[in-house]
Design a protein around this motif. Structure first.
Motif, PDB file in Angstrom:
ATOM      1  N   UNK A   1      -9.367  15.244   2.643  1.00 56.64           N
ATOM      2  CA  UNK A   1     -10.373  15.910   1.826  1.00 56.64           C
ATOM      3  C   UNK A   1      -9.894  17.350   1.626  1.00 56.64           C
ATOM      4  N   UNK A   2      -9.612  17.726   0.376  1.00 57.45           N
ATOM      5  CA  UNK A   2      -8.955  19.012   0.123  1.00 57.45           C
ATOM      6  C   UNK A   2      -9.827  20.201   0.506  1.00 57.45           C
ATOM      7  N   UNK A   3     -11.154  20.032   0.473  1.00 53.90           N
ATOM      8  CA  UNK A   3     -12.049  21.142   0.833  1.00 53.90           C
ATOM      9  C   UNK A   3     -12.140  21.306   2.343  1.00 53.90           C
ATOM     10  N   UNK A   4     -12.541  20.222   3.027  1.00 54.85           N
ATOM     11  CA  UNK A   4     -12.777  20.321   4.478  1.00 54.85           C
ATOM     12  C   UNK A   4     -11.496  20.156   5.282  1.00 54.85           C
ATOM     13  N   UNK A   5     -10.456  19.654   4.640  1.00 56.36           N
ATOM     14  CA  UNK A   5      -9.172  19.336   5.284  1.00 56.36           C
ATOM     15  C   UNK A   5      -9.284  18.180   6.284  1.00 56.36           C
ATOM     16  N   UNK A   6     -10.387  17.478   6.257  1.00 55.54           N
ATOM     17  CA  UNK A   6     -10.533  16.310   7.130  1.00 55.54           C
ATOM     18  C   UNK A   6      -9.780  15.108   6.577  1.00 55.54           C
ATOM     19  N   UNK A   7      -9.322  14.272   7.499  1.00 54.02           N
ATOM     20  CA  UNK A   7      -8.697  13.019   7.086  1.00 54.02           C
ATOM     21  C   UNK A   7      -9.806  12.019   6.735  1.00 54.02           C
ATOM     22  N   UNK A   8      -9.675  11.352   5.591  1.00 50.52           N
ATOM     23  CA  UNK A   8     -10.677  10.340   5.233  1.00 50.52           C
ATOM     24  C   UNK A   8     -10.111   8.923   5.351  1.00 50.52           C
ATOM     25  N   UNK A   9      -8.795   8.821   5.297  1.00 47.17           N
ATOM     26  CA  UNK A   9      -8.191   7.495   5.372  1.00 47.17           C
ATOM     27  C   UNK A   9      -6.676   7.613   5.461  1.00 47.17           C
ATOM     28  N   UNK A  10      -6.026   6.474   5.385  1.00 45.09           N
ATOM     29  CA  UNK A  10      -4.561   6.429   5.493  1.00 45.09           C
ATOM     30  C   UNK A  10      -4.027   5.399   4.513  1.00 45.09           C
ATOM     31  N   UNK A  11      -2.809   5.645   4.017  1.00 49.04           N
ATOM     32  CA  UNK A  11      -2.126   4.590   3.261  1.00 49.04           C
ATOM     33  C   UNK A  11      -1.084   3.959   4.176  1.00 49.04           C
ATOM     34  N   UNK A  12      -1.091   2.636   4.247  1.00 48.96           N
ATOM     35  CA  UNK A  12      -0.087   1.924   5.053  1.00 48.96           C
ATOM     36  C   UNK A  12       1.192   1.778   4.230  1.00 48.96           C
ATOM     37  N   UNK A  13       2.320   2.156   4.826  1.00 47.19           N
ATOM     38  CA  UNK A  13       3.617   2.057   4.144  1.00 47.19           C
ATOM     39  C   UNK A  13       4.606   1.366   5.073  1.00 47.19           C
ATOM     40  N   UNK A  14       5.280   0.377   4.564  1.00 44.72           N
ATOM     41  CA  UNK A  14       6.148  -0.459   5.398  1.00 44.72           C
ATOM     42  C   UNK A  14       7.530   0.169   5.569  1.00 44.72           C
ATOM     43  N   UNK A  15       8.049   0.079   6.779  1.00 44.39           N
ATOM     44  CA  UNK A  15       9.366   0.644   7.097  1.00 44.39           C
ATOM     45  C   UNK A  15      10.285  -0.422   7.666  1.00 44.39           C
ATOM     46  N   UNK A  16      11.515  -0.439   7.160  1.00 39.69           N
ATOM     47  CA  UNK A  16      12.499  -1.370   7.692  1.00 39.69           C
ATOM     48  C   UNK A  16      13.736  -0.614   8.143  1.00 39.69           C
ATOM     49  N   UNK A  17      13.987  -0.655   9.429  1.00 44.96           N
ATOM     50  CA  UNK A  17      15.190  -0.067   9.968  1.00 44.96           C
ATOM     51  C   UNK A  17      16.217  -1.175  10.145  1.00 44.96           C
ATOM     52  N   UNK A  18      17.165  -1.236   9.203  1.00 49.38           N
ATOM     53  CA  UNK A  18      18.196  -2.272   9.248  1.00 49.38           C
ATOM     54  C   UNK A  18      19.176  -1.957  10.383  1.00 49.38           C
ATOM     55  N   UNK A  19      19.561  -2.981  11.180  1.00 49.41           N
ATOM     56  CA  UNK A  19      20.404  -2.725  12.351  1.00 49.41           C
ATOM     57  C   UNK A  19      21.718  -2.007  12.042  1.00 49.41           C
ATOM     58  N   UNK A  20      22.333  -2.281  10.891  1.00 49.37           N
ATOM     59  CA  UNK A  20      23.593  -1.587  10.595  1.00 49.37           C
ATOM     60  C   UNK A  20      23.490  -0.665   9.384  1.00 49.37           C
ATOM     61  N   UNK A  21      22.601  -0.980   8.446  1.00 49.79           N
ATOM     62  CA  UNK A  21      22.542  -0.177   7.217  1.00 49.79           C
ATOM     63  C   UNK A  21      21.542   0.967   7.309  1.00 49.79           C
ATOM     64  N   UNK A  22      20.832   1.070   8.451  1.00 48.30           N
ATOM     65  CA  UNK A  22      19.877   2.165   8.611  1.00 48.30           C
ATOM     66  C   UNK A  22      18.571   1.914   7.880  1.00 48.30           C
ATOM     67  N   UNK A  23      17.843   3.002   7.619  1.00 45.41           N
ATOM     68  CA  UNK A  23      16.544   2.874   6.973  1.00 45.41           C
ATOM     69  C   UNK A  23      16.718   2.471   5.511  1.00 45.41           C
ATOM     70  N   UNK A  24      16.056   1.410   5.107  1.00 42.18           N
ATOM     71  CA  UNK A  24      16.108   0.987   3.704  1.00 42.18           C
ATOM     72  C   UNK A  24      14.722   1.209   3.097  1.00 42.18           C
ATOM     73  N   UNK A  25      14.682   1.774   1.895  1.00 39.20           N
ATOM     74  CA  UNK A  25      13.408   2.120   1.262  1.00 39.20           C
ATOM     75  C   UNK A  25      12.618   0.873   0.850  1.00 39.20           C
ATOM     76  N   UNK A  26      11.294   0.915   1.017  1.00 32.28           N
ATOM     77  CA  UNK A  26      10.479  -0.213   0.552  1.00 32.28           C
ATOM     78  C   UNK A  26      10.614  -0.458  -0.957  1.00 32.28           C
ATOM     79  N   UNK A  27      10.904   0.605  -1.718  1.00 33.05           N
ATOM     80  CA  UNK A  27      11.109   0.386  -3.163  1.00 33.05           C
ATOM     81  C   UNK A  27      12.296  -0.541  -3.381  1.00 33.05           C
ATOM     82  N   UNK A  28      13.203  -0.581  -2.381  1.00 30.71           N
ATOM     83  CA  UNK A  28      14.352  -1.466  -2.494  1.00 30.71           C
ATOM     84  C   UNK A  28      14.053  -2.854  -1.914  1.00 30.71           C
ATOM     85  N   UNK A  29      13.447  -2.897  -0.692  1.00 31.05           N
ATOM     86  CA  UNK A  29      13.347  -4.214  -0.050  1.00 31.05           C
ATOM     87  C   UNK A  29      12.097  -5.017  -0.438  1.00 31.05           C
ATOM     88  N   UNK A  30      11.030  -4.333  -0.884  1.00 35.05           N
ATOM     89  CA  UNK A  30       9.839  -5.107  -1.282  1.00 35.05           C
ATOM     90  C   UNK A  30      10.155  -6.037  -2.466  1.00 35.05           C
TER      91      UNK A  30
END
Ligand code: C2E
Ligand code: CA
Ligand code: CA
Ligand code: CA
Length: 277
Positions: free
Chosen positions: A48-77
């Motif tokens: 909330x931009x006025x009170x600065x309180x958190x109202x919620x969260x967006x869930x974002x998926x993360x994939x840490x590939x064992x050899x290729x490192x972090x791959x973006x969800x825009x790529x793997x989804x």
């Protein structure tokens, strides 16, 4: 010159071939990773931009590939969407989000919500509502605590079915958020036809707020529109104090972005929740 051209074609075909091999490998690894619960869900606070309180969260998926490192969800989804693995991932996401909300409730009375990004195949699948309802029941949640985020692109893929499901979600009391607002071809016509609960102003508009560019007629228009239609408005990608200040002055209610917080691991999110933010 002729053989030069031939060589170019050869190079092009090799590159194409390698890209294909890479994608197949990623697809294989991804299926295994999803089956083994190796993808993680992170949570980015919505403020909330006025009170600065958190109202919620967006869930974002993360994939840490064992050899290729972090791959973006825009790529793997999109790759996951080519197989049935996406269904398993969606199931894991929904169940994890439910468990998360129940856990937070032990430490806070704040009715946080979590919004989840819905894949195209999912939004025309009428099981979606049953699945969400099941999770709400299993974890004793309020209906409003799970929000689904859709893009115009998803609504366009199968208009009739998408519209039908949209209305069923509304009837079931599940809130719907229109993601990346302003970037599509017919955002306004969608707003006119479908009663969204939340609009997310695409990051590109927020990025445009700089010292040299203080006039933002488009954002002004979106704020006015949201107010008139009584839709909650979230600005995406707020990165600087100037952007926060400008949006706040324009009466934009909510925001999300690196200025407040990056997407956080489940552990770090729990710390935030315990601290009563
Ligand atoms: P999105 O839904 O538009 O998510 C917002 C993206 O902006 C996220 O990228 C987030 O980390 C990033 N972001 C947040 N604040 C800032 C900021 O201040 N500056 C900048 N530059 N970026 C910011 P991420 O996590 O890489 O996700 C990319 C896209 O992948 C998402 O875009 C969404 O379309 C898709 N995605 C992510 N997780 C899932 C999922 O679980 N299911 C589905 N279907 N799609 C997902
Ligand atoms: Ca989103
Ligand atoms: Ca977005
Ligand atoms: Ca997006």
């Amino acid at each position: 010159a002729k053989s030069q051209g031939k060589n170019n074609i050869q190079v092009y075909e090799n590159t194409l071939h390698q890209a294909l091999i890479y994608e197949r490998q990623i697809q294989k690894d991804l299926v295994v990773a999803i089956k083994n619960h190796q993808l993680k869900f992170h949570y980015q606070p919505i403020i909330d931009l006025k009170s600065k309180n958190i109202i919620g969260f967006e869930a974002l998926t993360r994939w840490h590939h064992p050899t290729k490192g972090l791959i973006s969800p825009s790529e793997f989804i999109p790759i996951a969407e080519q197989t049935d693995a996406i269904k398993l991932l969606d199931e894991q996401l929904l169940d994890t989000v439910g468990a998360q909300l129940q856990q937070w409730h032990q430490y806070t009375d704040k009715p946080y919500y979590i919004s989840i990004n819905i894949s195209a195949h999912r939004f025309v699948d009428s099981k979606l509502i049953d699945d969400i309802n099941q999770v709400i029941e299993k974890y004793h949640l309020e209906k409003g605590q799970i929000v689904v985020e859709v893009t115009e692109h998803i609504l366009m893929e199968n208009k009739a079915k998408a519209r039908h499901l949209f209305h069923r979600l509304k009837l079931a009391g599940i809130r719907i958020s229109l993601d990346d607002f302003g970037t599509g071809y017919s955002s306004l016509s969608y707003l006119h036809q479908l009663p969204f609960d939340i609009l997310k102003i695409d990051r590109s508009f927020v990025t445009n707020i700089t010292e040299h560019n203080q006039e933002n007629p488009i954002i002004n228009m979106i704020v006015a529109l949201a107010n008139t239609m009584k839709i909650d408005l979230v600005a995406e990608g707020v990165e600087t104090p100037l952007q926060l200040e400008t949006l706040s002055k324009m009466q934009c209610q909510f925001g999300q972005g690196y200025h407040f917080s990056k997407p956080l691991s489940a552990e770090d999110t729990l710390k935030l929740v315990k601290n009563g933010h």
